[in-house]
Motif scaffolding. Sequence first.
Motif, PDB file in Angstrom:
ATOM      1  N   UNK A   1       0.836  -1.207   0.000  1.00 21.53           N
ATOM      2  CA  UNK A   1       0.000   0.000   0.000  1.00 21.53           C
ATOM      3  C   UNK A   1       0.865   1.250   0.000  1.00 21.53           C
ATOM      4  N   UNK A   2       1.936   1.234   0.786  1.00 16.59           N
ATOM      5  CA  UNK A   2       2.858   2.374   0.820  1.00 16.59           C
ATOM      6  C   UNK A   2       3.528   2.572  -0.546  1.00 16.59           C
ATOM      7  N   UNK A   3       3.975   1.483  -1.167  1.00 12.82           N
ATOM      8  CA  UNK A   3       4.640   1.591  -2.462  1.00 12.82           C
ATOM      9  C   UNK A   3       3.699   2.136  -3.535  1.00 12.82           C
ATOM     10  N   UNK A   4       2.428   1.732  -3.491  1.00  7.60           N
ATOM     11  CA  UNK A   4       1.463   2.209  -4.494  1.00  7.60           C
ATOM     12  C   UNK A   4       1.092   3.671  -4.247  1.00  7.60           C
ATOM     13  N   UNK A   5       0.782   3.985  -2.993  1.00 10.73           N
ATOM     14  CA  UNK A   5       0.257   5.326  -2.696  1.00 10.73           C
ATOM     15  C   UNK A   5       1.331   6.407  -2.676  1.00 10.73           C
ATOM     16  N   UNK A   6       2.502   6.070  -2.159  1.00  6.52           N
ATOM     17  CA  UNK A   6       3.538   7.087  -1.983  1.00  6.52           C
ATOM     18  C   UNK A   6       4.487   7.166  -3.170  1.00  6.52           C
ATOM     19  N   UNK A   7       4.805   6.050  -3.769  1.00 10.53           N
ATOM     20  CA  UNK A   7       5.801   6.046  -4.854  1.00 10.53           C
ATOM     21  C   UNK A   7       5.193   5.703  -6.217  1.00 10.53           C
ATOM     22  N   UNK A   8       3.912   5.348  -6.224  1.00 17.40           N
ATOM     23  CA  UNK A   8       3.261   5.044  -7.496  1.00 17.40           C
ATOM     24  C   UNK A   8       3.751   3.774  -8.152  1.00 17.40           C
ATOM     25  N   UNK A   9       4.261   2.828  -7.367  1.00 18.96           N
ATOM     26  CA  UNK A   9       4.796   1.590  -7.905  1.00 18.96           C
ATOM     27  C   UNK A   9       3.746   0.486  -7.839  1.00 18.96           C
ATOM     28  N   UNK A  10       3.808  -0.425  -8.816  1.00 14.45           N
ATOM     29  CA  UNK A  10       2.941  -1.602  -8.829  1.00 14.45           C
ATOM     30  C   UNK A  10       3.845  -2.834  -8.802  1.00 14.45           C
ATOM     31  N   UNK A  11       4.283  -3.259  -7.641  1.00 12.68           N
ATOM     32  CA  UNK A  11       5.282  -4.338  -7.560  1.00 12.68           C
ATOM     33  C   UNK A  11       4.731  -5.678  -8.022  1.00 12.68           C
ATOM     34  N   UNK A  12       5.621  -6.502  -8.519  1.00  9.80           N
ATOM     35  CA  UNK A  12       5.272  -7.859  -8.944  1.00  9.80           C
ATOM     36  C   UNK A  12       4.940  -8.696  -7.712  1.00  9.80           C
ATOM     37  N   UNK A  13       3.764  -9.339  -7.740  1.00  8.32           N
ATOM     38  CA  UNK A  13       3.303 -10.086  -6.566  1.00  8.32           C
ATOM     39  C   UNK A  13       4.191 -11.285  -6.246  1.00  8.32           C
ATOM     40  N   UNK A  14       4.944 -11.758  -7.218  1.00  9.80           N
ATOM     41  CA  UNK A  14       5.805 -12.917  -6.961  1.00  9.80           C
ATOM     42  C   UNK A  14       6.840 -12.622  -5.895  1.00  9.80           C
ATOM     43  N   UNK A  15       7.295 -11.363  -5.829  1.00 12.38           N
ATOM     44  CA  UNK A  15       8.338 -11.003  -4.881  1.00 12.38           C
ATOM     45  C   UNK A  15       7.793 -10.779  -3.466  1.00 12.38           C
ATOM     46  N   UNK A  16       6.478 -10.785  -3.313  1.00  6.97           N
ATOM     47  CA  UNK A  16       5.866 -10.549  -2.005  1.00  6.97           C
ATOM     48  C   UNK A  16       5.073 -11.761  -1.521  1.00  6.97           C
ATOM     49  N   UNK A  17       5.141 -12.849  -2.270  1.00  5.14           N
ATOM     50  CA  UNK A  17       4.386 -14.053  -1.902  1.00  5.14           C
ATOM     51  C   UNK A  17       5.156 -14.822  -0.827  1.00  5.14           C
ATOM     52  N   UNK A  18       4.717 -14.675   0.408  1.00  2.00           N
ATOM     53  CA  UNK A  18       5.389 -15.342   1.522  1.00  2.00           C
ATOM     54  C   UNK A  18       4.660 -16.613   1.951  1.00  2.00           C
ATOM     55  N   UNK A  19       3.462 -16.827   1.416  1.00  2.00           N
ATOM     56  CA  UNK A  19       2.651 -17.978   1.825  1.00  2.00           C
ATOM     57  C   UNK A  19       3.094 -19.237   1.093  1.00  2.00           C
ATOM     58  N   UNK A  20       4.310 -19.670   1.381  1.00  5.28           N
ATOM     59  CA  UNK A  20       4.890 -20.814   0.686  1.00  5.28           C
ATOM     60  C   UNK A  20       5.938 -21.463   1.570  1.00  5.28           C
ATOM     61  N   UNK A  21       6.568 -22.516   1.073  1.00  4.35           N
ATOM     62  CA  UNK A  21       7.636 -23.180   1.803  1.00  4.35           C
ATOM     63  C   UNK A  21       8.801 -22.217   2.053  1.00  4.35           C
ATOM     64  N   UNK A  22       9.155 -21.440   1.024  1.00  2.00           N
ATOM     65  CA  UNK A  22      10.243 -20.476   1.193  1.00  2.00           C
ATOM     66  C   UNK A  22       9.890 -19.440   2.256  1.00  2.00           C
ATOM     67  N   UNK A  23       8.643 -19.019   2.258  1.00  2.00           N
ATOM     68  CA  UNK A  23       8.214 -18.050   3.268  1.00  2.00           C
ATOM     69  C   UNK A  23       8.267 -18.628   4.666  1.00  2.00           C
ATOM     70  N   UNK A  24       7.876 -19.901   4.818  1.00  2.00           N
ATOM     71  CA  UNK A  24       7.929 -20.545   6.129  1.00  2.00           C
ATOM     72  C   UNK A  24       9.370 -20.655   6.612  1.00  2.00           C
TER      73      UNK A  24
END
Length: 551
Positions: free
Chosen positions: A126-149
């Motif tokens: 939300x901060x990246x979208x509202x303050x910097x106007x960025x639309x980040x790739x969701x793959x880099x924020x997907x923590x709900x996985x084995x790697x995230x655990x």
Amino acid sequence: MTGAALRRSLKRKWNGWVALSVTGAVLALLPSLYILLGLFARTTENWQHIQEYMLLDYALQSLLLVLGTVSCTIVVGVSLAWLVAAYDFPLRRFFSFAFVLPLAIPPYIAAYTYGNMLSYTGSIQTFLRNEWGLAPDQRYFDIMSMKGAIFIFTLFLFPYVYLIAKTFMEKQSAAFIENALLLGKNSLHIFWRIVLPLSQAAIAGGASLVAFEVLNDFGVTKHFGIQSFTAAIFKTWFGMYDVDSAIRLAAWLMSLIIGIFVVERLVRRRKKFSSPTNRMTPLRRRKLKGLSKYAVLCFCVAVAALSFFIPVAQLAVWATWTYKEVLNDVFVQLLTNTLLISCISITLLMILAVTVANVIRYSRTSVFSLVMTRLISMGYSIPGAVLSIGVLAVVISLDKELAPLYAWLGFAEGKLVISMSLFMLIFAYIIRFLAVGYNAVEAGFEKTGNRYAEASRLLGMGMTRTFFKVDLPLIKGAVITGFILVFMEIVKELPLTLLLRPYNFETLATKAYQYASDEQIHQASIPSLLIIGVGIVSVYFYHWLGERQAK
């Protein structure tokens, strides 16, 4: 000592202290025996389905989770331990304590905190979208996985490796490092060729604790959708209502834990070194300068922020949003339940821990002492979900034996009285965390020694009177520390409490988990912060006890 001599010795020393210690050790052993016997129990249709289609996946998922977490925690924990032990840089003393603080945050709380922070509607994106106007790739924020655990477990379990490795490096490896420096070896060569080989046994000890914690977890794997053994036990028990199959799964998981324990002991046995001097000199730290100083400082700041300060700050912000909704009469009852069950369990546990420690110190070199120490330490290495199965089996068997008494007292036929009460949960807490209280009390006895107690006994005072008049005043600090450490463990314990609590009995841990499961992450912040607050106090006392023993 021959068998006859051992029996005569035990008979001569047998008293109420020894009887209570042996009883506690036997009770601690019973749930484990029930679980292991589950390997030979009758098979059910559900178990055949699990064995054919699901068991291998559970084993592989659990093994991958353990190996990934252990590898990452060794890298992070050993690196930080070496930096703090061997070098002097800005804020080193602060980081020395700050790297212990992640132990105050249960991984399941960290999991749903980071999961929400990194989601599409979370604070970071939300901060990246509202303050910097960025639309980040969701793959880099997907923590709900084995790697995230693995990421979550690494950040909040690395202190187990860090603490043990740092203590060893500071005290045991100083002479070897100084000799290498005299021979002109550089820091990198010393770390790889001397420090790491010397520290293998200590690192293995910390890594085994990490493995036990990962296998004990239910909240992280459930929240991230990972099919671990613990999650499978919950699903089999509450989804299929098949206790027999759950016991079999628990037996397989316990077999895996025994294997980890054996490997850890073999590593310790094969890696023994003798110091060139009997004088244990502390390691002299080298002052970092220039770019290396700032690089180390940035690394330490990043780890401390990710593993403690960022999640706590996020929880504090959420708490300001929801405190009016959460802080009500129901929350007061929740807090009362947590304090009630904790205080009862801790009181009984510490009485048993003090009793066992007092008995063992008089027979420290005997087989009896070795067996007792192993038995009371067993519960802490058993995952909560596994232990709960064993405790349930023991208590239900006891209920069946007491059925005639229940009928005579006027209860309905077939009623499970003890199994529906808090007794079962308290019994499980005592078995699981007895080792924590015992270790604190044992440290107190080792600090004071036996000379005062032996003088009291020579003056004709009995064992009980000596304890209350002489020993207890000397070790009261260690007993208080044990109370606080056990309190932290009970307050944040999730699998045992979820499985064995009576109907409609909630604690801070179960309520935080319930909020998270219902996607009410913000509401979970206040009970989570209370759990973390208890953890911070406990970590401080743990750190204080370690500093005191080092003097």
